[in-house]
Design an enzyme around this catalytic site. Sequence first.
Site, mmCIF file in Angstrom:
data_model
loop_
_atom_site.group_PDB
_atom_site.id
_atom_site.type_symbol
_atom_site.label_atom_id
_atom_site.label_comp_id
_atom_site.label_asym_id
_atom_site.label_seq_id
_atom_site.Cartn_x
_atom_site.Cartn_y
_atom_site.Cartn_z
ATOM 1 N N PHE A 200 37.609 37.070 39.665
ATOM 2 C CA PHE A 200 36.838 37.260 40.894
ATOM 3 C C PHE A 200 36.538 38.737 41.143
ATOM 4 C CE2 PHE A 200 36.771 38.189 45.435
ATOM 5 C CZ PHE A 200 35.897 37.247 45.949
ATOM 6 N N ASP A 201 37.554 39.599 41.009
ATOM 7 C CA ASP A 201 37.389 41.035 41.267
ATOM 8 C C ASP A 201 36.334 41.641 40.353
ATOM 9 O OD1 ASP A 201 39.994 40.114 42.084
ATOM 10 O OD2 ASP A 201 40.507 42.203 42.461
ATOM 11 N N THR A 202 36.496 41.352 39.047
ATOM 12 C CA THR A 202 35.581 41.932 38.066
ATOM 13 C C THR A 202 34.150 41.489 38.330
ATOM 14 O OG1 THR A 202 37.329 41.985 36.394
ATOM 15 C CG2 THR A 202 35.061 42.102 35.614
#
Length: 405
Positions: A200-202
């Site tokens: 999700f972050d990437t």
Amino acid sequence: MTTTTLPRAATTDVTAASAVLDVVVPVYNEERDLGPCVRRLHAHLSATFPYPFRITVADNASTDGTLAVATTLAGELAGVEVVHLTEKGRGRALRAAWDASDAPVLAYMDVDLSTDLNAVLPLVAPLLSGHSDVSIGTRLARGSRVVRGAKRQFISRSYNILLRGTLQVGFSDAQCGFKAIRKDVAEQLLPLVEDTGWFFDTELLVLAQRAGLRIHEVPVDWIDDPDSRVDIVATALADLRGIARLARGLVDGSLPLQSLRSRFGREPLAAAGVPASMPSQLLRFAGVGVLSTVAYLLLFALLRPAAGAQAANFAALLITAVGNTALNRRLTFAVRGTAHAGRHQAQGLLLFALGLALTSGSLVALDAAAPAHPHLLEVAVLVLANLAATVLRFVLMRVWVFRKA
């Protein structure tokens, strides 16, 4: 999936429903660490953060006593809320908590609090001022101080090198569990993020960068949690699948990045006298040109013994011209999809005709000047003629063929 927001304690003058900052702590089966984490974070923000804040515990389908601990904390500490989800996934938990929040700045940190909390204000200050759109903690920048095992350090650096090589990211640390984003930016980006787990972050950062948003990096002090329960192999495989999916979306144009750029007003800047995007286009065009020239020379060398110089030149130039137009269309000028592809190829063939005139004319001139010229001189003349044709092709592609790209 269902999401439940549980009641919070009565607000005070430092923590209110109209919080400026909402810090989300996503948790799954963290009954032991959750209490100390939230109490320490709450005490730090109460003592150092100059604006109203909220702490949201996002419990994603815990099967132990995590939800009970979170509910107790919400009853004891002003400004603590609990969001409970019935499905697992850190990305899913963050999305639910951020979607529900009314704070203008949204942040999150891991429950182990590996990052020194003194970095909280430097993390969110550029977002509060409006200078930046997303802010991330980084363990890989100069000025960061990190205590972690060699294996995790190697994995983290390798992952970020992979991202730079495949998705051409500019940020240094995609995985640090210490990030913040403006609410108005999150509202635009979150609907485009598909991953619900650790990628999700990437994915969020790649979309932000490609949309032209400003990503601020804060070097942090980090002490790794030796009790981390992240499945490294499963996470790595999921990350690889996520990278491949994002790469496809960037290549086929399915991600509406241009509309995001327009909404946020983040079109590329232009240096004085240099049109926007020309430097990067020149680099990509040069790369395509090198490949095309090598392919042209190989084809010419293969065809010349049987077909003669002029026929070999024509065939080699025609084949490489089609490939050159297709590659420049996609890579240099970022034109996706099949719309106008036929027209672009037709215009590319006109450029091929100009290139043919230059190269064929150079061969005619060489034959007239030195009828018994060596083969290497012939190749050298063709290389020079192709360089001239390449410059002309770039100019015409930019101002005529792909002028709207």
